[in-house]
Motif scaffolding. Structure first.
Motif, short mmCIF file in Angstrom:
data_model
loop_
_atom_site.label_atom_id
_atom_site.label_comp_id
_atom_site.label_asym_id
_atom_site.label_seq_id
_atom_site.Cartn_x
_atom_site.Cartn_y
_atom_site.Cartn_z
N MET A 1 0.82 -1.19 0.00
CA MET A 1 0.00 0.00 0.00
C MET A 1 0.87 1.26 0.00
SD MET A 1 -3.09 -0.71 -0.33
CE MET A 1 -3.12 -2.33 -1.04
N ILE A 2 2.00 1.20 0.69
CA ILE A 2 2.88 2.37 0.73
C ILE A 2 3.38 2.69 -0.68
CG2 ILE A 2 5.11 3.22 1.56
CD1 ILE A 2 4.53 1.69 4.20
N LYS A 3 3.74 1.66 -1.43
CA LYS A 3 4.21 1.89 -2.80
C LYS A 3 3.09 2.35 -3.71
CE LYS A 3 8.07 -1.33 -2.63
NZ LYS A 3 8.62 -2.59 -3.08
N LYS A 4 1.90 1.84 -3.51
CA LYS A 4 0.76 2.19 -4.35
C LYS A 4 0.29 3.62 -4.10
CE LYS A 4 -3.84 0.64 -5.72
NZ LYS A 4 -4.88 -0.36 -5.56
N TYR A 5 0.36 4.07 -2.86
CA TYR A 5 -0.15 5.40 -2.49
C TYR A 5 1.02 6.27 -2.01
CZ TYR A 5 -4.66 3.17 -2.81
OH TYR A 5 -5.77 2.50 -3.25
N LYS A 6 1.94 6.55 -2.91
CA LYS A 6 3.15 7.31 -2.57
C LYS A 6 2.85 8.74 -2.14
CE LYS A 6 6.14 4.54 -5.38
NZ LYS A 6 6.97 4.34 -6.50
N GLU A 7 1.71 9.28 -2.56
CA GLU A 7 1.38 10.67 -2.20
C GLU A 7 0.82 10.78 -0.79
OE1 GLU A 7 -2.63 9.22 -3.63
OE2 GLU A 7 -0.56 8.75 -4.06
N SER A 9 1.04 9.95 3.44
CA SER A 9 1.98 9.70 4.52
C SER A 9 1.90 8.21 4.86
CB SER A 9 1.59 10.54 5.74
OG SER A 9 2.47 10.30 6.80
N PRO A 10 3.02 7.51 4.85
CA PRO A 10 2.98 6.04 5.04
C PRO A 10 2.34 5.59 6.35
CG PRO A 10 5.23 6.81 4.65
CD PRO A 10 4.36 8.02 4.66
N LYS A 11 2.34 6.46 7.36
CA LYS A 11 1.74 6.10 8.66
C LYS A 11 0.23 6.27 8.66
CE LYS A 11 5.81 7.20 11.36
NZ LYS A 11 6.37 8.01 12.42
N PHE A 12 -0.30 6.92 7.62
CA PHE A 12 -1.73 7.24 7.61
C PHE A 12 -2.34 6.94 6.24
CE2 PHE A 12 0.17 9.79 10.91
CZ PHE A 12 -0.62 9.46 11.99
N ILE A 13 -2.50 5.67 5.96
CA ILE A 13 -3.19 5.25 4.74
C ILE A 13 -4.44 4.51 5.21
CG2 ILE A 13 -3.09 3.81 2.67
CD1 ILE A 13 -0.04 4.27 2.66
N PHE A 14 -5.59 5.07 4.85
CA PHE A 14 -6.86 4.51 5.31
C PHE A 14 -7.53 3.79 4.16
CE2 PHE A 14 -6.27 8.55 7.77
CZ PHE A 14 -5.84 7.94 8.94
N LEU A 15 -7.60 2.47 4.24
CA LEU A 15 -8.15 1.67 3.16
C LEU A 15 -9.66 1.54 3.23
CD1 LEU A 15 -5.50 -1.18 3.14
CD2 LEU A 15 -5.62 0.82 1.65
N TYR A 16 -10.23 1.61 4.42
CA TYR A 16 -11.66 1.34 4.59
C TYR A 16 -12.32 2.44 5.42
CZ TYR A 16 -9.70 -3.15 3.38
OH TYR A 16 -9.01 -4.14 2.75
N THR A 17 -13.59 2.70 5.11
CA THR A 17 -14.35 3.61 5.97
C THR A 17 -14.57 2.90 7.31
OG1 THR A 17 -16.40 2.74 5.08
CG2 THR A 17 -15.57 4.75 4.09
N THR A 18 -14.48 3.65 8.36
CA THR A 18 -14.64 3.06 9.68
C THR A 18 -14.85 4.17 10.69
OG1 THR A 18 -13.66 1.52 11.28
CG2 THR A 18 -12.16 3.04 10.19
N LEU A 19 -15.08 3.79 11.89
CA LEU A 19 -15.16 4.72 13.01
C LEU A 19 -13.93 4.49 13.88
CD1 LEU A 19 -18.92 4.29 13.80
CD2 LEU A 19 -17.86 6.15 12.52
N ASN A 20 -13.54 5.47 14.62
CA ASN A 20 -12.37 5.36 15.47
C ASN A 20 -12.80 4.89 16.86
OD1 ASN A 20 -10.00 5.61 16.85
ND2 ASN A 20 -9.56 7.68 16.15
#
Length: 169
Positions: A1-7, A9-20
């Motif tokens: 995912m880090i390589k796919k979404y280079k734009e 921040s690697p620590k904050f890639i959200f793949l799914y909608t969710t609640l915290n």
């Protein structure tokens, strides 16, 4: 995912909608115990942020924040550059000086760029969102803790001010 979404921040890639839902009974108990200090801590955070803004170099960082009613849990920091090379060197500099930060401000930057939203909204031209894009790529937050002293804030600001935007241009 880090390589796919280079734009992103690697620590904050959200793949799914969710609640915290990170809180637990222990977290809730700690939170409730801190309520009695909320007003005092908000005043301290506001004073800290104003002091921080007075001490950072406004030629390097955006500093024209509207502070009315503000009580920031962080020092928002936005680099006055458009160069990713400078941004990348800045992050290495922060790490070298043990300054904890999050790029994109609180978490993930421009949410329109996050994978989870792509099935709901199709955006091809992010330039329409210039402010959030600026924060996405060049915005940070640094923690503003109520017990942070002015000398420590001054030290952080000094480290930030010593970073050269020009030598990398």
């Amino acid at each position: 995912m880090i390589k796919k979404y280079k734009e992103l921040s690697p620590k904050f890639i959200f793949l799914y909608t969710t609640l915290n839902f990170r809180n637990t009974e222990i977290g809730a108990t700690i939170g409730i115990s801190q309520l009695k200090n909320l007003d005092k801590n908000n005043v301290k955070r506001t004073k800290n942020f104003k002091f921080f803004l007075k001490n950072i170099d406004n030629t390097k960082y955006f500093g024209n924040f509207d502070l009315k009613g503000s009580s920031n849990y962080a020092f928002p920091l936005i680099l006055n550059t458009k160069k990713l090379k400078i941004r990348d060197e800045f992050e290495k500099y922060l790490i070298k000086h043990n300054i904890e930060f999050r790029r994109g401000n609180a978490g993930g930057g421009n949410q329109l760029r996050q994978p989870y939203i792509k099935k709901y909204i199709k955006i091809k031209n992010f330039s329409k969102f210039k402010n959030v894009e600026k924060v996405h790529f060049f915005g940070y937050y640094i923690g503003n803790y109520p017990d942070l002293s002015f000398p420590k804030i001054k030290k952080i600001a000094g480290i930030l001010n010593d970073f050269s935007l020009k030598k990398l241009s």
